[in-house]
Design an enzyme around this catalytic site. Sequence first.
Site, mmCIF file in Angstrom:
data_model
loop_
_atom_site.group_PDB
_atom_site.id
_atom_site.type_symbol
_atom_site.label_atom_id
_atom_site.label_comp_id
_atom_site.label_asym_id
_atom_site.label_seq_id
_atom_site.Cartn_x
_atom_site.Cartn_y
_atom_site.Cartn_z
ATOM 1 N N LYS A 1 6.623 25.952 7.061
ATOM 2 C CA LYS A 1 6.875 26.885 5.848
ATOM 3 C C LYS A 1 5.302 26.921 4.736
ATOM 4 O O LYS A 1 4.728 26.002 5.067
ATOM 5 C CB LYS A 1 7.718 25.715 5.596
HETATM 6 C C1 E4P Z 1 13.188 23.114 0.185
HETATM 7 O O1 E4P Z 1 13.009 23.064 1.491
HETATM 8 C C2 E4P Z 1 13.065 21.955 -0.375
HETATM 9 O O2 E4P Z 1 12.562 20.969 0.126
HETATM 10 C C3 E4P Z 1 14.107 20.872 -1.274
HETATM 11 O O3 E4P Z 1 14.939 22.220 -1.388
HETATM 12 C C4 E4P Z 1 13.168 20.429 -3.012
HETATM 13 O O4 E4P Z 1 14.141 19.992 -3.551
HETATM 14 P P1 E4P Z 1 13.994 19.840 -5.128
HETATM 15 O O5 E4P Z 1 13.773 20.626 -5.845
HETATM 16 O O6 E4P Z 1 15.096 18.607 -4.931
HETATM 17 O O7 E4P Z 1 12.781 17.844 -4.603
#
Ligand code: E4P
Length: 223
Positions: free
Chosen positions: A84
Amino acid sequence: MKLFLDTGDVDEVRRAAELGVIDGVTTNPTLIAKAGKGFRETVLAICAACPGGAISAEVVATDYDTMLKEALEIASWHDQIVVKVPLIEPGVRLVSTLSERGIRTNVTLVFSVSQALLAAKAGATYISNFVGRVDDVSGDGMEAVAATVEMVESYGFESEVLVASVRHPQHVVQAMAARAHVATMPYSVIAQLFKHPLTDIGLHRFLDDWNKAGLSIFSTVTA
Ligand code: E4P
């Protein structure tokens, strides 16, 4: 649409994987920190808990050379791992390098279709479009998702549009309406997807009638 679990909690991954409907897991530095164990240890435990799933694990450097070192290290841990990478300039360069080397990537912190175009052109496997964080500031997070799906499909990019920052079941419904390829969500949202009051009322009535009649699946004798 693929369903990913968004968590660093291995027990949640085991629980969700048992349902047989989870295609992968996304983590981020915040979720890994919350898990309270080592990064490698946590990610490998998640891979084991979700066999065959795509498991996203994020680099934390912000300069290209260090990001590359981190990405190669993370990718070497397990073949289920997807690296990522944040949507910043060195991140896009990194995705180009990794995709040339056949390493899968998930480009994160994407909020607009113009950012998504860069990720798609770099060869991202997944483009993580955040919706909840946009809704939190009175925007419409799903607008960029719909535009990104349209862009990816009409130009024939291979990237999958991943709806992230999902906060409630309506986001999941909207992700399907936008024809997104993947949605990632916390376990609490997966649990909410089961819920409908008529299911509870209907089941209660069925079981009540069955029990009142004294029926049994394993016996032909009626009461
Ligand atoms: C995606 O890969 C992120 O880890 C996640 O969806 C972020 O979500 P949040 O905005 O609820 O922290």
